[in-house]
Scaffold this motif. Structure first.
Motif, PDB file in Angstrom:
ATOM      1  N   ASN A  43      -7.168   3.824  -2.199  1.00 38.51           N
ATOM      2  CA  ASN A  43      -6.096   2.953  -1.713  1.00 38.51           C
ATOM      3  C   ASN A  43      -5.991   2.997  -0.190  1.00 38.51           C
ATOM      4  O   ASN A  43      -5.785   1.965   0.465  1.00 38.51           O
ATOM      5  CB  ASN A  43      -4.771   3.384  -2.348  1.00 38.51           C
ATOM      6  CG  ASN A  43      -3.594   2.565  -1.836  1.00 38.51           C
ATOM      7  OD1 ASN A  43      -3.536   1.359  -2.016  1.00 38.51           O
ATOM      8  ND2 ASN A  43      -2.654   3.246  -1.197  1.00 38.51           N
ATOM      9  N   MET A  76       0.246   6.611  -6.912  1.00 38.11           N
ATOM     10  CA  MET A  76      -0.979   7.356  -7.196  1.00 38.11           C
ATOM     11  C   MET A  76      -0.880   8.828  -6.823  1.00 38.11           C
ATOM     12  O   MET A  76      -1.598   9.661  -7.387  1.00 38.11           O
ATOM     13  CB  MET A  76      -2.157   6.722  -6.441  1.00 38.11           C
ATOM     14  CG  MET A  76      -2.464   5.302  -6.883  1.00 38.11           C
ATOM     15  SD  MET A  76      -3.727   4.525  -5.856  1.00 38.11           S
ATOM     16  CE  MET A  76      -3.816   2.898  -6.590  1.00 38.11           C
ATOM     17  N   SER A 108      -6.517  -0.048   2.436  1.00 39.49           N
ATOM     18  CA  SER A 108      -5.386  -0.380   3.306  1.00 39.49           C
ATOM     19  C   SER A 108      -5.809  -0.515   4.765  1.00 39.49           C
ATOM     20  O   SER A 108      -5.396  -1.457   5.453  1.00 39.49           O
ATOM     21  CB  SER A 108      -4.283   0.671   3.172  1.00 39.49           C
ATOM     22  OG  SER A 108      -4.726   1.916   3.685  1.00 39.49           O
ATOM     23  N   PHE A 156       0.814  -1.221   0.000  1.00 39.58           N
ATOM     24  CA  PHE A 156       0.000   0.000   0.000  1.00 39.58           C
ATOM     25  C   PHE A 156       0.843   1.265   0.000  1.00 39.58           C
ATOM     26  O   PHE A 156       0.404   2.301  -0.522  1.00 39.58           O
ATOM     27  CB  PHE A 156      -0.944  -0.006   1.200  1.00 39.58           C
ATOM     28  CG  PHE A 156      -2.021  -1.057   1.110  1.00 39.58           C
ATOM     29  CD1 PHE A 156      -3.011  -0.957   0.136  1.00 39.58           C
ATOM     30  CD2 PHE A 156      -2.036  -2.138   1.965  1.00 39.58           C
ATOM     31  CE1 PHE A 156      -3.990  -1.936   0.042  1.00 39.58           C
ATOM     32  CE2 PHE A 156      -3.011  -3.110   1.878  1.00 39.58           C
ATOM     33  CZ  PHE A 156      -3.999  -3.008   0.904  1.00 39.58           C
ATOM     34  N   LEU A 172       1.744   1.618  -3.704  1.00 39.44           N
ATOM     35  CA  LEU A 172       0.583   2.097  -4.459  1.00 39.44           C
ATOM     36  C   LEU A 172       0.280   3.547  -4.135  1.00 39.44           C
ATOM     37  O   LEU A 172      -0.054   4.343  -5.030  1.00 39.44           O
ATOM     38  CB  LEU A 172      -0.627   1.214  -4.142  1.00 39.44           C
ATOM     39  CG  LEU A 172      -0.576  -0.231  -4.666  1.00 39.44           C
ATOM     40  CD1 LEU A 172      -1.804  -0.995  -4.186  1.00 39.44           C
ATOM     41  CD2 LEU A 172      -0.507  -0.240  -6.188  1.00 39.44           C
ATOM     42  N   GLY A 173       0.380   3.913  -2.849  1.00 37.36           N
ATOM     43  CA  GLY A 173       0.114   5.303  -2.477  1.00 37.36           C
ATOM     44  C   GLY A 173       1.080   6.280  -3.113  1.00 37.36           C
ATOM     45  O   GLY A 173       0.676   7.352  -3.586  1.00 37.36           O
TER      46      GLY A 173
END
Length: 487
Positions: free
Chosen positions: A384, A343, A388, A336, A339-340
């Motif tokens: 996200n 993004m 999470s 996560f 991904l964070g």
């Protein structure tokens, strides 16, 4: 002659034996027909020996069973029928499964009576047997420890006796009223020292030294010195009286004790002598770092709290569950945070500068802390974040239940073992009273012995009237003619 009995004599109709001979066994009132082709698969077992001993006469027969009816050719055994139903399966299936509700130790004794090797016991049942053995060993150890405290060895010199008295006084508060008072006093000193450490950081209670710096109030320093003096005296007495000083020094709780004492003396030495060897600033930093070590004193409470000790042991037994929890969180944090960052990196006011920096955001999000110092600003980033913390809740909740179960199981087990040890001592006291011909309220014989080397005192340790036999440093095997129920 009666002893020269033969196979044909034992047959009720006098006919010759068939190839497949059958016998009838009556175990605790339960009759069962067994055949030679099954029993002879394991010739060393009691039933196989019984099948093959018929031509030998009654002496051999009655050495293997409790009674025999030649008319019915029925053998009687005063044993547990439920355990026998499980053990007889070895002749048909080649393995033995222990029935639920049967005491594992009693079942082991039954297998030894029927001369069935323990290797035929299934692995799942061997686990129950090993657990029961560990419980009995723990009970035996506790009873042995209590009896060692009660007994006095006349062969010991005066110093050994004094050393044992000091050890019992410092380590076992339940041994006497003064020992209990000392334990409570030690507990109060620990609380006082912890409170003084916290109160000394309040600015309103601090005073200025000669250099204009805020330091702790002199009264608090005197209280601190008194507490350290008590901790030092307590540690020295316990070290001197310890029967195994190396084990004492390496014990976890004793390492905590010495960690709470040494910083005071090291800081005292640095304050008075260190200024001559190094700069004053370095000395003050070292002293401040050592004073922080005083927080280790709070862990001394575990010595006087059975609940904290139980929590420690339960956590030790939960390393696998704790490892799973950390693994789940580590995987989630890595996924996560990456991904964070991906993004959020195109947003002009992004707070996600790098993936390692995003680890902090993933940790406080998955653990549902949410400080708000780092947060997503894009729609995909918020989605996200929502996923999470939902995954974080699930990851934390999954291993928690086994950890709680380990704590409850260990706590209940300790209470049961403590009660069992007291019950065992009461039964030994009743046994001693019966042997002396007095009432159960009479003084037990193991309290009146002058020396632990007395063989009669040792016999009190070997045998008791408990439902489950417990061995005390003896390899002697005691057999019972009637199986008692294990409660």
């Amino acid at each position: 002659m009666a002893d020269d009995i033969s196979f044909s004599d034992l047959d009720s109709d006098g006919s010759e034996n068939s190839e497949e001979t059958e016998i009838i066994v009556n175990v605790g009132g339960v009759r069962q027909v067994l055949y030679s082709d099954h029993l002879n698969q394991y010739p060393n077992t009691r039933l196989a020996e019984l099948m093959n001993c018929l031509p030998g006469g009654y002496d051999i027969i009655f050495s293997l069973c409790d009674d025999y009816d030649p008319g019915k050719r029925e053998f009687y055994f005063d044993r547990d029928p439920d355990a026998f139903k499980c053990i007889v399966d070895v002749y048909y299936f080649g393995e033995v499964h222990m029935k639920k509700g049967i005491c594992p130790i009693c079942f082991k004794n039954e297998m030894e009576f029927w001369k069935v090797d323990l290797k035929f016991l299934d692995d799942c049942c061997k686990t129950h047997l090993s657990e029961k053995k560990e419980e009995l060993e723990e009970i035996a150890h506790r009873v042995q420890s209590i009896l060692d405290d009660l007994g006095v060895d006349s062969s010991e010199n005066r110093w050994k006796k004094c050393q044992k008295c000091i050890w019992k006084f410092m380590e076992k508060p339940e041994s006497s009223y003064p020992a209990r008072v000392t334990a409570v006093l030690s507990f109060l000193f620990i609380l006082t020292s912890s409170v003084v450490m916290c109160v000394g950081t309040i600015p309103e209670l601090q005073v200025l030294d000669s250099e204009g710096k805020a330091v702790e109030h002199p009264v608090l320093d005197k209280i601190e010195i008194a507490c350290i003096g008590w901790f030092t005296l307590e540690y020295i007495l316990r070290l001197i009286s310890s029967p195994n000083k190396l084990h004492f020094a390496l014990s976890f709780m004793n390492i905590i004790d010495i960690s709470a004492i040494l910083p005071f003396y090291v800081s005292l030495i640095l304050t008075h002598l260190g200024a001559r060897l190094m700069e004053l600033t370095n000395v003050q930093q070292a002293v401040q770092a050592l004073r922080i070590m005083r927080i280790a004193r709070i862990f001394k409470l575990a010595r006087h709290s059975s609940g904290l000790q139980t929590l420690t042991y339960a956590l030790k037994r939960s390393f696998k569950e704790l490892g799973l929890l950390l693994m789940y969180l580590a995987v989630g944090i890595f996924v996560f945070s990456a991904l964070g960052y991906t993004m959020e990196q195109n947003h002009p006011e992004t707070l996600f500068k790098s993936i390692p920096q995003s680890f902090w955001w993933a940790i406080i999000t998955m653990t549902t802390v949410g400080y708000g110092d780092i947060y997503p600003k894009t729609t995909l980033g918020k989605l996200n974040a929502a996923i999470s913390f939902l995954c974080g809740v699930i990851a934390i909740a999954l291993p928690i239940h086994p950890i709680i179960n380990n704590f409850v199981r260990y706590y209940n087990k300790q209470r049961v073992l403590e009660t069992a040890a007291k019950h065992e001592l009461e039964l030994m006291e009743l046994n001693a009273g019966d042997r002396k011909g007095g009432s159960p309220k009479d003084e037990p014989s193991y309290l009146s012995r002058k020396g632990k080397g007395d063989p009669q005192w040792r016999s009190q340790l070997k045998v008791s009237f408990s439902d489950t036999f417990i061995h005390f440093r003896s390899d002697d095997k005691h057999h019972r003619t009637r199986l008692r129920s294990c409660k």
